[in-house]
Scaffold this active site. Structure first.
Site, mmCIF file in Angstrom:
data_model
loop_
_atom_site.group_PDB
_atom_site.id
_atom_site.type_symbol
_atom_site.label_atom_id
_atom_site.label_comp_id
_atom_site.label_asym_id
_atom_site.label_seq_id
_atom_site.Cartn_x
_atom_site.Cartn_y
_atom_site.Cartn_z
ATOM 1 N N ASP A 191 0.838 -1.193 0.000
ATOM 2 C CA ASP A 191 0.000 0.000 0.000
ATOM 3 C C ASP A 191 0.876 1.246 0.000
ATOM 4 O O ASP A 191 1.897 1.315 0.701
ATOM 5 C CB ASP A 191 -0.896 0.004 1.243
ATOM 6 C CG ASP A 191 -1.877 1.171 1.240
ATOM 7 O OD1 ASP A 191 -2.972 1.003 0.697
ATOM 8 O OD2 ASP A 191 -1.520 2.232 1.781
ATOM 9 N N GLU A 235 -4.800 2.343 -4.269
ATOM 10 C CA GLU A 235 -3.344 2.448 -4.152
ATOM 11 C C GLU A 235 -2.725 1.171 -3.594
ATOM 12 O O GLU A 235 -1.590 1.181 -3.122
ATOM 13 C CB GLU A 235 -2.971 3.646 -3.259
ATOM 14 C CG GLU A 235 -3.360 3.515 -1.793
ATOM 15 C CD GLU A 235 -4.759 4.045 -1.501
ATOM 16 O OE1 GLU A 235 -5.017 4.383 -0.334
ATOM 17 O OE2 GLU A 235 -5.586 4.140 -2.430
#
Length: 344
Positions: A191, A235
């Site tokens: 992430d 993301e």
């Protein structure tokens, strides 16, 4: 004799009587066709396989193997193709015609062969061959288009990496393979740290550029043929490393961190700090109870642990360690205790 306006054919002429072959061969060559000759069925099948003629003129009555036998053998060698086979025979009964068609023939010419009828039938076969080539070409184009669409269906349009759909397919394949071969399988959930702040400060277009660059970097780190980098959503990314143990996964993660630091993407909301990533690592030798969901869930929990320890690191439950300190005391961190808005 008038020249033939149709395309020339490569014709395999099979007849055990040399006089018949000479007459037909001369007639065919006068029309511009290329002629391959043989006098027996076995040789005919060999020439058919080696030379792939456009059409076959095949005598029915030959010693040893007859024309019906040869036609069947020829058809066996081209399961996806079709070559016109015209039988040459003095047998004119309905049963003889039916037997020839069942053997793989397309038409009959009765001996003695009429040149007018011969060329009329060949012109018909030329048209069929032309149509078949067009059909094959269209089929190949369709296959190529389908392959392209299939590739696009598993490709993330922003980063060019495999998307969630493609990831699910590969995960299933690698999980089965690891279970069968009793080999370790590593899954990393990665992430981008504080990415919401990045978007809020620089805008979504710049955020997309950031994700593209990180996606490119992740793809470049997966150098082995079966390694895979995929966009999980937003993301978040997944890295799949078949045949990789806990220690190998930690080394890979440290190398990825080093590469991210060398990339040095500025973070617009954090002053002089650069964009970093955090990751959760799940490694196991799968057994019957291991599922895709359990791998992702454990990697997700490890990711939240990495976030709770300060971001910019990877955490692995199996080794109870993170890539920055080499150890951790948060092995039982409950992701529900923290706010995702604060951590991410």
């Amino acid at each position: 004799m008038a020249a033939n306006t149709e395309a020339a054919l490569k014709i395999l002429l099979v007849d055990d009587q040399q006089s018949h072959r000479m007459v037909l061969s001369a007639e065919l060559q006068a029309r511009g066709h290329q002629v391959l000759e043989t006098d027996n069925a076995e040789s005919a099948v060999r020439l058919f396989v080696q030379c792939r003629p456009d059409a076959v003129l095949l005598d029915v009555e030959m010693p040893e193997h007859n024309g019906h036998w040869a036609a069947r053998k020829m058809r066996e060698t081209e399961p996806e193709g079709w070559t016109p086979i015209i039988f040459l025979s003095g047998l004119v009964g309905d049963g003889d015609l039916a037997t020839g068609i069942e053997a793989g023939g397309d038409d009959y010419l009765f001996k003695p062969v009429s040149p007018v009828v011969l060329h009329a039938k060949l012109r018909a076969m030329q048209r069929l061959c032309s149509q078949q080539r067009q059909l094959v070409q269209l089929t190949d184009q369709l296959k190529a288009s389908n392959a392209s669409l299939q590739a696009l269906s598993v490709r993330d349009p922003l980063t060019g990496l495999t998307n969630r759909r493609g990831l699910d397919v590969r995960l299933d394949e690698e999980l089965r393979a690891a279970r069968r071969d009793k080999q370790p399988l590593t899954l990393m959930l990665v992430d981008v740290d504080n990415f919401k702040l990045y978007n809020d400060t620089a805008g979504h277009l710049q955020g997309d550029q950031c994700l593209r660059r990180i996606g490119q970097l992740l793809g470049e780190t997966c150098r082995r043929p079966r390694d895979l980098a995929a966009r999980f959503g937003g993301e978040e990314f997944v890295i799949l490393l078949p045949g990789t143990s806990h220690s190998g996964a930690m080394l890979f993660a440290k190398g990825l961190q080093k590469t991210m630091r060398q990339l040095a993407l500025p973070h617009p909301a954090e002053g002089k700090r650069c964009v970093t990533v955090s990751g959760g690592i799940s490694t196991c030798v799968p057994d019957g109870s291991t599922t895709i969901e359990s791998l992702l869930s454990r990697a997700d929990a490890a990711l939240y642990t990495a976030k709770s320890l300060g971001r910019d690191r990877f955490f692995c439950f199996e080794t109870q360690a993170d890539t920055n300190t080499g150890h951790a005391e948060a092995g039982h961190y409950d992701r529900d205790q923290g706010s995702s808005a604060e951590m991410f």
